[in-house]
Design an enzyme around this catalytic site. Structure first.
Site, short mmCIF file in Angstrom:
data_model
loop_
_atom_site.label_atom_id
_atom_site.label_comp_id
_atom_site.label_asym_id
_atom_site.label_seq_id
_atom_site.Cartn_x
_atom_site.Cartn_y
_atom_site.Cartn_z
N LYS A 32 0.85 -1.21 0.00
CA LYS A 32 0.00 0.00 0.00
C LYS A 32 0.87 1.24 0.00
O LYS A 32 2.06 1.19 0.38
CB LYS A 32 -0.92 0.03 1.22
CG LYS A 32 -0.23 0.02 2.61
CD LYS A 32 0.28 1.35 3.14
CE LYS A 32 0.91 1.24 4.53
NZ LYS A 32 1.77 2.37 4.88
N ASP A 92 -2.19 -1.83 10.74
CA ASP A 92 -2.54 -1.73 9.32
C ASP A 92 -3.27 -2.96 8.79
O ASP A 92 -3.75 -2.96 7.65
CB ASP A 92 -1.27 -1.55 8.46
CG ASP A 92 -0.60 -0.21 8.69
OD1 ASP A 92 -1.19 0.65 9.37
OD2 ASP A 92 0.52 -0.02 8.17
O1 C5P Z 1 0.33 -1.78 15.37
P1 C5P Z 1 1.74 -1.99 14.93
O2 C5P Z 1 2.40 -3.14 15.63
O3 C5P Z 1 1.92 -2.07 13.46
O4 C5P Z 1 2.52 -0.69 15.38
C1 C5P Z 1 3.92 -0.61 15.48
C2 C5P Z 1 4.26 0.55 16.38
O5 C5P Z 1 3.88 1.78 15.76
C3 C5P Z 1 3.51 0.52 17.70
O6 C5P Z 1 4.23 -0.16 18.68
C4 C5P Z 1 3.38 1.99 18.05
O7 C5P Z 1 4.58 2.42 18.65
C5 C5P Z 1 3.31 2.67 16.69
N1 C5P Z 1 1.94 3.01 16.28
C6 C5P Z 1 1.30 4.08 16.89
N2 C5P Z 1 0.04 4.43 16.50
C7 C5P Z 1 -0.58 3.77 15.50
C8 C5P Z 1 0.05 2.68 14.87
C9 C5P Z 1 1.32 2.33 15.29
O8 C5P Z 1 1.85 4.71 17.79
N3 C5P Z 1 -1.80 4.15 15.12
#
Ligand code: C5P
Length: 292
Positions: free
Chosen positions: A12, A137
């Protein structure tokens, strides 16, 4: 139970990405337009007799237990009470740490494929909740080729795909850590409450002068960290991209063009050491798992 499936997991780009201030749970609220492009990882999935055995092979440089494909299988087995194990072979084409969502797309593709193989044993909302638990995501990759995404990433409203546009992806070969990029945003002191959703949807739907007002909150911070990325964006704009910007927290920078030849010309003219270009189409539909 079908024995085998092949699933294409698309990358994406973020046409627009606003990040709000940090929340009490450590995440950030987003307002973003996500769009899939036709660059894929391919997964070959085989069901096995024993649920104790799960294996994921491919070009990964971290342990299997941390692999989102592996985690997706384990959570699916638990939620669906499925007794089979699974063997997954991954052909990785989406660069890692590039803001293109490769790991999340693989997790989403795995969940959708396993559910198809098991005769849609889990309802869509449960499957999406499992996805949301794997990564912010992932719900987008389970829903539609284009969408406005909000909350932490769990609210996904499909939009009509921006068909016909060509996207030139610049890959500088840099790995940007998402969590680190969010931390740098926090200390920048620049995070503002999110703007209105309707004006963003209107700008996307009109397309007019190509997504007027679209931006990416990460750009200032990540461009200071990796000045080459600012240079790529500037070059794409100079050469006539309808819009150019960072995808996610980077490191990919994209340019949008009306014609394939314009994208190819830009790739030919921009000479920056270590930067590889790939022209891709905006996806019009989410690929289905092919059962075998
Ligand atoms: O959800 P995911 O594991 O992909 O996110 C990785 C990191 O990105 C999280 O640990 C967080 O620090 C940050 N993040 C965030 N806010 C979001 C998505 C991700 O702070 N909406």
């Amino acid at each position: 139970m079908k024995g085998e499936a092949v699933v294409l997991c698309p990358a994406k780009i973020n046409l627009h990405l606003e990040v709000g201030p940090i929340r009490p749970d450590g995440y950030h609220d987003l307002l973003s337009i996500f769009h899939m492009v036709d660059l894929y990882d391919t997964l070959w999935i085989r069901s096995l007799k024993s649920s104790d055995f799960c294996s994921v092979s491919g070009d990964f440089d971290f342990p299997q237990a941390e692999n989102l494909i592996y985690k997706a299988i384990r959570r699916f087995q638990n939620a669906a009470g499925v007794k089979n194990g699974f063997d997954v072979r991954a052909d990785k084409r989406i660069p890692a740490g590039a803001g293109l969502g490769g790991g999340s797309s693989d997790a989403a593709g795995t969940l959708r494929a396993l559910n198809s193989m098991c005769g849609h044993i889990l309802p869509e909302d449960i499957l999406r909740d499992i996805g949301a638990g794997l990564g912010s995501d992932v719900p987008f990759f389970m829903t539609a080729p284009a969408a406005i995404v909000s909350g932490r990433g769990e609210h996904v409203e499909p939009l009509p795909p921006a068909e016909g546009l060509w996207c030139l992806l610049a890959d500088p070969g840099i790995v940007v850590g998402t969590a680190e990029a969010y931390k740098r945003l926090d200390v920048s002191g620049q995070l503002q409450p999110l703007g209105g959703r309707d004006s963003i949807v209107a700008a996307y739907t009109d397309k007019g002068p190509c997504f007027r007002g679209f931006s990416n909150t990460f750009e200032d911070t990540v461009f200071k960290w990796y000045p080459l990325l600012r240079q790529i964006k500037g070059s794409l704009e100079q050469i006539g991209a309808l819009r150019a910007g960072l995808s996610g927290s980077g490191s990919s920078v994209y340019g949008l063009f009306a014609e394939k030849k314009d994208a190819l010309r830009a790739a030919d003219l921009i000479k920056l050491p270590g930067v590889a270009f790939r022209e891709v189409k905006m996806l019009a539909r989410l690929p289905d798992a092919i059962l075998q």
